[in-house]
Design a protein around this motif. Structure first.
Motif, PDB file in Angstrom:
ATOM      1  N   LEU A 304       0.921  -1.158  -0.311  1.00 22.77           N
ATOM      2  CA  LEU A 304      -0.036   0.126  -0.031  1.00 22.77           C
ATOM      3  C   LEU A 304       0.976   1.295   0.044  1.00 22.77           C
ATOM      4  CD1 LEU A 304      -2.885  -0.885   2.513  1.00 22.77           C
ATOM      5  CD2 LEU A 304      -2.511  -1.400   0.092  1.00 22.77           C
ATOM      6  N   ALA A 305       0.488   2.409  -0.936  1.00 23.41           N
ATOM      7  CA  ALA A 305       1.052   3.316  -1.061  1.00 23.41           C
ATOM      8  C   ALA A 305       0.209   4.514  -0.488  1.00 23.41           C
ATOM      9  CB  ALA A 305       1.935   3.722  -2.374  1.00 23.41           C
ATOM     10  N   ILE A 306       0.532   5.245   0.402  1.00 22.33           N
ATOM     11  CA  ILE A 306      -0.539   6.219   0.964  1.00 22.33           C
ATOM     12  C   ILE A 306      -0.440   7.357   0.233  1.00 22.33           C
ATOM     13  CG2 ILE A 306      -1.717   7.337   2.966  1.00 22.33           C
ATOM     14  CD1 ILE A 306      -1.157   4.737   4.497  1.00 22.33           C
ATOM     15  N   LEU A 307      -1.086   8.099  -0.528  1.00 30.75           N
ATOM     16  CA  LEU A 307      -1.009   9.425  -1.208  1.00 30.75           C
ATOM     17  C   LEU A 307      -1.557  10.501  -0.349  1.00 30.75           C
ATOM     18  CD1 LEU A 307      -1.560   8.259  -4.984  1.00 30.75           C
ATOM     19  CD2 LEU A 307       0.386   8.286  -3.510  1.00 30.75           C
ATOM     20  N   PRO A 308      -1.203  11.650  -0.277  1.00 34.85           N
ATOM     21  CA  PRO A 308      -1.481  12.683   0.668  1.00 34.85           C
ATOM     22  C   PRO A 308      -2.378  13.565  -0.399  1.00 34.85           C
ATOM     23  CG  PRO A 308       0.831  13.198   0.176  1.00 34.85           C
ATOM     24  CD  PRO A 308       0.482  11.840  -0.447  1.00 34.85           C
ATOM     25  N   LEU A 309      -3.439  13.070  -1.012  1.00 38.04           N
ATOM     26  CA  LEU A 309      -4.273  13.636  -1.812  1.00 38.04           C
ATOM     27  C   LEU A 309      -5.203  14.858  -1.241  1.00 38.04           C
ATOM     28  CD1 LEU A 309      -4.913  10.540  -4.342  1.00 38.04           C
ATOM     29  CD2 LEU A 309      -3.022  12.432  -4.611  1.00 38.04           C
TER      30      LEU A 309
END
Length: 327
Positions: A304-309
């Motif tokens: 999982l790559a958590i993106l700060p969108l």
């Protein structure tokens, strides 16, 4: 034999590397089984994993990915063998071509014959890890008289990052598995069939980097996600990948506007459906359900790559909300 389902997280985590010991322990406590590092312009791929090897023995360690070009063959083998020696039985080396930007622009190395380069590095690592002296001319380099002085107790798994059929077949034919990214759950069977067929019907590990933003602020998330999608899917290899997956009609407007130099119009041409296909977002429960769809469709290991969108997203709360223990 079916591979077990392995929930993993992309590292390094936020904050300086020396501060991660407690966070890695919490990952394991939350039910994550794997951590997967990358290598572009931040930390190198091996240092975060070396720290984790010493700090948290419950986690399996993998690279997703190390570029095939940016280490000389002997040094590559030494790095792989050293980490395998530090974490017996729980290290996998993921190798890929990376991109012309990283290889050529940032590292000053010609980005030539990517398929052959990845294939040759995989073959050389297999030869070197056998412990014999390697004197061989591969298509893209030659090694004369190298013998690896580190003999890990357990041989590390070798995985190949792949998009389209040539590299997918290489992964199935000559490695222990494949690393995939930037695809929807329903795209996974298209990819894995090529790998399995090349492996003669044998199952291979399928590691998938899954981009996530557990936020219900859909308008903000979609708008920010379109920047990431445009940055990646206008790269020729990713454009060809999505054309092959059947997403060409949805992305044609973006590609045309991008080629014309109109970045603002290119972003506007990205359909919300493409964002929803490629980025996991929504409530934590909805995100966990979509992540499960990847596993249901053939992924065996997630990263999982958590993106700060969403600027209000708390990264570590997202790690907890998406964890196996949260369900």
């Amino acid at each position: 034999m079916a591979h077990p389902t392995r929930p993993g997280m992309t590292v390094p985590l936020p904050g300086p590397l020396h501060s991660h010991q407690a966070k890695l322990a919490e990952l394991a406590d939350l039910g994550y089984s794997d951590i997967w590092s990358a290598e572009s312009d931040g930390a190198d791929a091996f240092t975060p994993l070396a720290l984790a090897a010493a700090w948290e023995p419950r986690l399996r360690l993998g690279t997703a990915i190390v570029p095939a070009y940016t280490r000389s063959p002997a040094l590559f083998a030494q790095s792989v063998a050293s980490l395998a020696d530090a974490a017996p039985g729980r290290f996998a080396i993921g190798i890929g071509s990376s991109s012309n930007v990283i290889v050529e622009r940032w590292n000053g190395i010609p980005f030539e014959q990517p398929y052959k380069k990845v294939r040759d590095v995989v073959r050389f690592l297999n030869d070197a890890l056998d412990g014999e002296k390697v004197s061989k001319a591969y298509d893209t380099f030659e090694v004369s008289g190298f013998r690896l002085g580190v003999r890990p107790e357990q041989r590390p798994q070798i995985l190949v990052a792949a998009l389209r059929e040539g590299m997918l077949r290489l992964a199935g034919r000559e490695s222990d598995g494949v690393i995939i990214n930037w695809l929807a759950p329903h795209d996974v069977p298209t990819v894995t069939k090529v790998v399995t067929d090349a492996a003669g019907g044998d199952e291979r590990e399928v590691v998938c980097r899954i981009f996530c933003c557990p936020s219900e602020n859909s308008e903000v998330v979609r708008a920010a996600a379109k920047f990431a999608i445009a940055a990646y899917l206008n790269v020729p290899v990713y454009a060809a990948f999505h054309e092959w997956l059947g997403r060409g009609d949805q992305l044609r407007g973006m590609w045309d506007a991008w080629q014309a130099g109109d970045r603002k119009a290119a972003l506007a041409e990205i359909p919300d459906q493409v964002v929803d296909d490629l980025i996991v977002h929504g409530s934590p429960a909805a995100c966990r359900a979509k992540i499960q769809e990847y596993f249901d469709n053939g992924v065996t290991t997630s990263s999982l790559a958590i993106l700060p969108l969403d600027p209000d997203l708390n990264h570590w709360q997202a790690v907890r909300d998406l964890s196996p223990s949260a369900g």
